[in-house]
Design a protein around this motif. Structure first.
Motif: not given
Lengths: 219, 219
Positions: A87, A89-90, A93-94, A97, A146-150, A153, A156-157, B86-87, B90, B93-94, B149-150
């Motif tokens: 997690i 590492d995840f 990565l995220i 950005e 603006a990266l709402k999804y990022f 997520v 949550k991580a 955006e997704i 994402f 990236l993953i 997890y990824f």
DNA sequence: GAGTAGAATATTGGATACAATATGCAATAT
DNA sequence: ATATTGCATATTGTATCCAATATTCTACTC
């Protein structure tokens, strides 16, 4: 008409309140790994029936914060060192950005908010607050993006590993270093250097991971 | 004793069944954007009460597949072009990281499974199956990876955009190109070239995003 | 005393019943 | 005709009750 407008349909339902409280308790470690969540007990605490409690637990399960077995109930989820490391590492990565994107969108206001959060973290003395203020700083830093999804997520991580971050901050005396790294990221943002801010964020997270693995070699 | 071992506690509860079915229906587009999910209607369809339906909807909400308003109910969530893009970013990236990790862990069996999925995709004729087979190929490709997890997060991301991928495959006649790209990724995996496989995966996803944006300029 | 069958209890999963709110429609006022 | 109010219906949120399963305790056998 001259009334303040409040969207009453946004008012929290019982199940939402229970969900938020349980989530917070799990994240902050008030509920320990493997601890069972008894529906009736929780219902008593919040003075509701078991129905909203069950919906809250369903949602927690969907987020991976609890694990349930049919007719046996839910227990607070735990992570092995390997899973926790993954997690991190995840996140590594995220989140860079997010910071990269946020940097170019920061206003004086959002920079000031981030600086305030950073200062609050540095001034914090009680271990219990460290986690919250650490989280607040990252939230302030990310929110202009603006990266709402990022962002969603990444939150949550963070939820999944926050308890370990807290423990690691305490055990490794990591406050000082975290603080320095926070200011370094903040300064890169102020300078508008998105690449530097992203790189610093990445090493900040990787550092936290390494420190965690040192202190919990086999969680 | 010579019985097949079945963990009966893993048997699906009503709420799990409803969740899986609703999720599938949303992903595959059988339930269209904005369509309301009436608890009683769904309960009738599955011959249960509203309680399991509500738990299923809570979980869908947690995944972002539906949006709910208090006392107004749930509707199937929709995405703007920006959000969909955006997704895809994402995923871009993953998923390369998953493929990179999976490549080094692939056995003859898993390579064969991936090849079968790839061939099945290439042989597919009905648009309705494209999405499923596309998904099956990616799942076969990713499953050797230890990055659980990824993988989990990438599946949730795919869930959110799968309906658009399907539409895009149909409208852009993208099957041929997708197919070529799949084989290219697969060959890189066979050759054990993790970096190439990752890079090809990235461009595969970015290509899907570009194609989507061309065909749905303002979803 | 160890181990097992069976009852008693506890806990979860689900159905039904009721309360709170939203929505649509008719009646009335302007 | 339009707008507003009050009522009827529909829908969601929650409480209560019952069923299915798990767990604990007890009696009993060996």
């Amino acid at each position: 008409m001259n009334l303040k407008s409040i969207d009453i349909s946004e008012m929290a339902s019982a199940s939402t309140i229970v969900f938020d409280m349980l989530r917070k308790a799990i994240i902050e470690g008030d509920l320990t790994e493997g601890e069972p969540l008894r529906q009736e007990e929780i219902a008593r605490i919040f003075n509701t029936s078991r129905i909203p409690v069950r919906e809250a637990i369903s949602r927690l399960q969907e987020q991976g914060l609890v694990k349930t077995q049919r007719y046996k109930g839910a227990v607070v989820a735990s992570l092995s060192a390997t899973e926790a490391a993954e997690i991190f590492d995840f996140r590594a990565l995220i989140e860079p950005e997010i910071v990269r994107d946020a940097t170019s969108r920061m206003t004086d206001d959002s920079l000031l908010a981030a600086e305030r959060a950073c200062i609050a973290f540095s001034a914090c003395t009680t271990p219990m607050d460290w986690g919250n203020l650490n989280r607040a700083f990252h939230a302030a830093l990310y929110s202009p993006s603006a990266l709402k999804y990022f962002i969603e997520v990444s939150h949550k991580a963070m939820d999944r590993v926050e308890r370990y971050v807290r423990a690691q901050l305490v055990m490794s005396n990591g406050m000082g270093r975290a603080n320095e790294e926070h200011f370094a990221i903040l300064n890169a943002c102020k300078a508008g250097n998105a690449d530097a801010a992203a790189a610093l964020t990445k090493s900040h997270i990787c550092g936290a991971k390494d420190s965690l693995l040192r202190y919990f070699p086999k969680v």
